[in-house]
Design a protein around this motif. Sequence first.
Motif, PDB file in Angstrom:
ATOM      1  N   GLY A 579      22.174   7.090   3.293  1.00  0.00           N
ATOM      2  CA  GLY A 579      22.117   5.632   3.256  1.00  0.00           C
ATOM      3  C   GLY A 579      23.012   5.007   2.201  1.00  0.00           C
ATOM      4  N   GLU A 580      23.300   3.712   2.388  1.00  0.00           N
ATOM      5  CA  GLU A 580      24.098   2.951   1.436  1.00  0.00           C
ATOM      6  C   GLU A 580      23.196   2.052   0.596  1.00  0.00           C
ATOM      7  N   LEU A 581      23.680   1.697  -0.595  1.00  0.00           N
ATOM      8  CA  LEU A 581      22.946   0.802  -1.489  1.00  0.00           C
ATOM      9  C   LEU A 581      23.830  -0.414  -1.760  1.00  0.00           C
ATOM     10  N   GLY A 582      23.269  -1.614  -1.563  1.00  0.00           N
ATOM     11  CA  GLY A 582      24.030  -2.838  -1.738  1.00  0.00           C
ATOM     12  C   GLY A 582      23.857  -3.442  -3.118  1.00  0.00           C
ATOM     13  N   SER A 583      24.712  -4.396  -3.429  1.00  0.00           N
ATOM     14  CA  SER A 583      24.651  -5.093  -4.717  1.00  0.00           C
ATOM     15  C   SER A 583      23.293  -5.758  -4.908  1.00  0.00           C
ATOM     16  N   GLY A 584      22.596  -5.381  -5.998  1.00  0.00           N
ATOM     17  CA  GLY A 584      21.298  -5.973  -6.295  1.00  0.00           C
ATOM     18  C   GLY A 584      20.143  -5.421  -5.488  1.00  0.00           C
ATOM     19  N   HIS A 585      20.410  -4.485  -4.574  1.00  0.00           N
ATOM     20  CA  HIS A 585      19.354  -3.918  -3.738  1.00  0.00           C
ATOM     21  C   HIS A 585      18.371  -3.090  -4.566  1.00  0.00           C
ATOM     22  N   THR A 586      17.121  -3.051  -4.118  1.00  0.00           N
ATOM     23  CA  THR A 586      16.144  -2.110  -4.661  1.00  0.00           C
ATOM     24  C   THR A 586      15.708  -1.160  -3.549  1.00  0.00           C
ATOM     25  N   VAL A 587      15.423   0.083  -3.914  1.00  0.00           N
ATOM     26  CA  VAL A 587      14.915   1.084  -2.976  1.00  0.00           C
ATOM     27  C   VAL A 587      13.698   1.734  -3.613  1.00  0.00           C
ATOM     28  N   THR A 588      12.627   1.874  -2.841  1.00  0.00           N
ATOM     29  CA  THR A 588      11.380   2.446  -3.357  1.00  0.00           C
ATOM     30  C   THR A 588      10.916   3.571  -2.446  1.00  0.00           C
ATOM     31  N   ALA A 589      10.472   4.673  -3.032  1.00  0.00           N
ATOM     32  CA  ALA A 589       9.890   5.791  -2.288  1.00  0.00           C
ATOM     33  C   ALA A 589       8.598   6.212  -2.976  1.00  0.00           C
ATOM     34  N   LEU A 590       7.609   6.618  -2.190  1.00  0.00           N
ATOM     35  CA  LEU A 590       6.308   7.041  -2.700  1.00  0.00           C
ATOM     36  C   LEU A 590       5.998   8.464  -2.235  1.00  0.00           C
ATOM     37  N   TYR A 591       5.470   9.270  -3.146  1.00  0.00           N
ATOM     38  CA  TYR A 591       4.964  10.605  -2.819  1.00  0.00           C
ATOM     39  C   TYR A 591       3.468  10.630  -3.124  1.00  0.00           C
ATOM     40  N   GLU A 592       2.686  11.162  -2.178  1.00  0.00           N
ATOM     41  CA  GLU A 592       1.264  11.401  -2.429  1.00  0.00           C
ATOM     42  C   GLU A 592       1.093  12.848  -2.897  1.00  0.00           C
ATOM     43  N   ILE A 593       0.327  13.015  -3.970  1.00  0.00           N
ATOM     44  CA  ILE A 593       0.176  14.317  -4.623  1.00  0.00           C
ATOM     45  C   ILE A 593      -1.282  14.779  -4.549  1.00  0.00           C
ATOM     46  N   ILE A 594      -1.489  16.035  -4.152  1.00  0.00           N
ATOM     47  CA  ILE A 594      -2.792  16.686  -4.327  1.00  0.00           C
ATOM     48  C   ILE A 594      -2.680  17.534  -5.591  1.00  0.00           C
ATOM     49  N   PRO A 595      -3.400  17.161  -6.654  1.00  0.00           N
ATOM     50  CA  PRO A 595      -3.292  17.919  -7.917  1.00  0.00           C
ATOM     51  C   PRO A 595      -3.708  19.374  -7.741  1.00  0.00           C
ATOM     52  N   ALA A 596      -3.213  20.212  -8.620  1.00  0.00           N
ATOM     53  CA  ALA A 596      -3.432  21.663  -8.514  1.00  0.00           C
ATOM     54  C   ALA A 596      -4.907  22.043  -8.535  1.00  0.00           C
TER      55      ALA A 596
END
Length: 715
Positions: A579-596
């Motif tokens: 993907g490309e990123l534009g001027s001033g753009h924000t990108v967010t990603a989330l990971y769900e974690i099961i703790p050890a």
Amino acid sequence: MKNFKKFSLGIAMLISFLTFGQDPSASESAKQKTITGTVSDKTGPLPGANVVVKGTSTGTQTNFDGKYTIKTSEGQTLEFSYVGFGTKQVKVTKSNVINVVLDEAVTLSEVVMVSQGYSREKAVSYSLSQTFHGQTSGVSIAHNKGKPGAAGVVIRGAKSLHNNNNPVYIVDGVPVKEEDFKKLNQQDISTVSVLKDAAATSLYGNRAANGAVIVQTKNGITQNLSKSELQKRIKEIDKTTTPIAIEPENEDYNSFVENAFESPKAAPLSTFSIDVDNASYTNVRRFINNGQSVPKDAVRVEEMVNFFKYQYPQPTGQHPFSIHTEYSDCPWNKTNKLVRIGLQGKDIPTDNLPKSNLVFLIDVSGSMSDVNKLPLLKESMKVLVNQLRDEDKIAMVVYAGAAGLVLPPTSGKDKKTIIDALEKLESGGSTAGGAGIELAYKTAQENFIKDGNNRVILATDGDFNVGASSDKDMQTLIEEKRKSGVFLTCLGYGMGNYKDSKLETLADKGNGNYAYIDNIQEANRFLGKEFKGSMFAIAKDVKIQIEFNPAHVKAYRLIGYENRKLRPEDFKNDAIDAGELGSGHTVTALYEIIPADVKSDFFTEIDELKYAKVEPSKTQFQDELATIKFRYKKPDGAKSIEMVEVIANKVSALNQTSAGFKFSTAVAWFGLKLRDSQLVTDKSSAAIAQLAREGLAYDQDGYKAEFIRLVEAVQ
């Protein structure tokens, strides 16, 4: 106030069809100043009024309280306008405050919505029975008998399955009840028009699902209502109006299976491409606003999350984006955790942006005849045209049964020529999308600007049916075209036969981004306010790879991005598109974690391996949750650049996280609910809305507040 604002925005949509003038001609040395003020009529403030610096492309609109702010110079002239009112011009003097009262216009032409666009009628019939006959399904009209000058109107409607198929009645811009409409004296009526289907709902919302009858009286007899009276009247009408939900007939969406939990022992690396598209959110909004059920595959969680902007810090070093991470509790599965990864693209001042070589590729086939397609498309493109500078160039290619160049490369200075070409477009014929793409890229390449912004802007409903037309055909074609160095923006329009799958494929595989334009406000957001981020790439082929520490993580899963996942070896392969990123753009990603140390029903541990042992480090990295790597190329580059960050194993309580963490989590939660995720324990709309309220900050345009309303509408 909520309903009053809804109504005001509907009227503002009509106003936004006006186009602005030419580029500034004032001396560059003229000292600019900020002017504020209020635009009103004799009864109070006017929301959505246009304020323009005469002779320039600089303009704004008043807010819900009729207030505005605009930058101009002493000696220039401000032009104030509002539908149904006379235009006023005021010269800027030393004062920084200019308040204006607009007078009602003497006459108003009747505007009639037709399938090809808008037409103005010179003569208006004052006979309501003649005007409405055959215009609205199931409605018959007759007159009460009485003395001359006192005739009333009798409206009879056939009972529908929804027990209500009456249109909404708008008199002098104000919704009125049917019984009040019947009391109108024919001699008081100046103009009448009837809107149907999308033409009505695009202006007046679901209350106009059965059409809208719009009357302008000679004396503006309903315009003296106070705001409280208007609010009360709209609420009463909302209660008596049942929206009609028309389910999508032939809309196409790519199906996919949501990401499952994976063990860091079996799958130590998670790799994916960023995605700045937000078409899924506006499409979901369209379904909910129309009272329709949302197709599961229309929901792409990452696009919903990335519709909103979050307050990540601006980059300060050599790289074009900054990185921000947070680690906290997961609200939908209480024993799990969430990691948020945020990118903030560098905001480049407009004056420093490269020159643009843009090619509009416009679908004018028969399927584009609906009001929310080609007519809305034209108005959307005018928003973009008004952002162009003198040094920018634009060409226009159209396609139906065949493709053709209707506007050669034209300077952004000549906005009238560009807009005139748009106005001449009409729909008809089949849809040779592949031929259109070929010609558009050929035109862009012939006028290629080195180190410039070279981009094709495709506007369509995606219903290709001649020549190369399948999703696979489109992917093969666009993968070849992206090698030219020309970027792609896809704009989707319409409903019923909307082909989301094709536009998503084109954007994903063609160095592109993708937005769904459901109304003129969305066009103003994507093509106006966020013009730089939408049209100017600061980095391309942006990839993310994360390695979780098995000492702390039993399992992980990426929320969304199902169609953006990459193989671990793709991360360093510069031939792989991302993907490309534009001027001033924000990108967010989330990971769900099961703790050890947590046992979960959503994950089954694999058996120990016989030949290969995966042992977590006992002495090192105990304070690290994960290591995250980024790769990107410069817009004209061929070799990627790598960045590395470490996420600390430090959990914050959910109530101690940033507003952005709370709100992005709420949006992801809602997306998972709409997809009926089997990996979510709590699907309470009330809980989602509450978390969104806790994260409600930096919402100047009201998009986040609107999201909460959508959540509350889905049970």
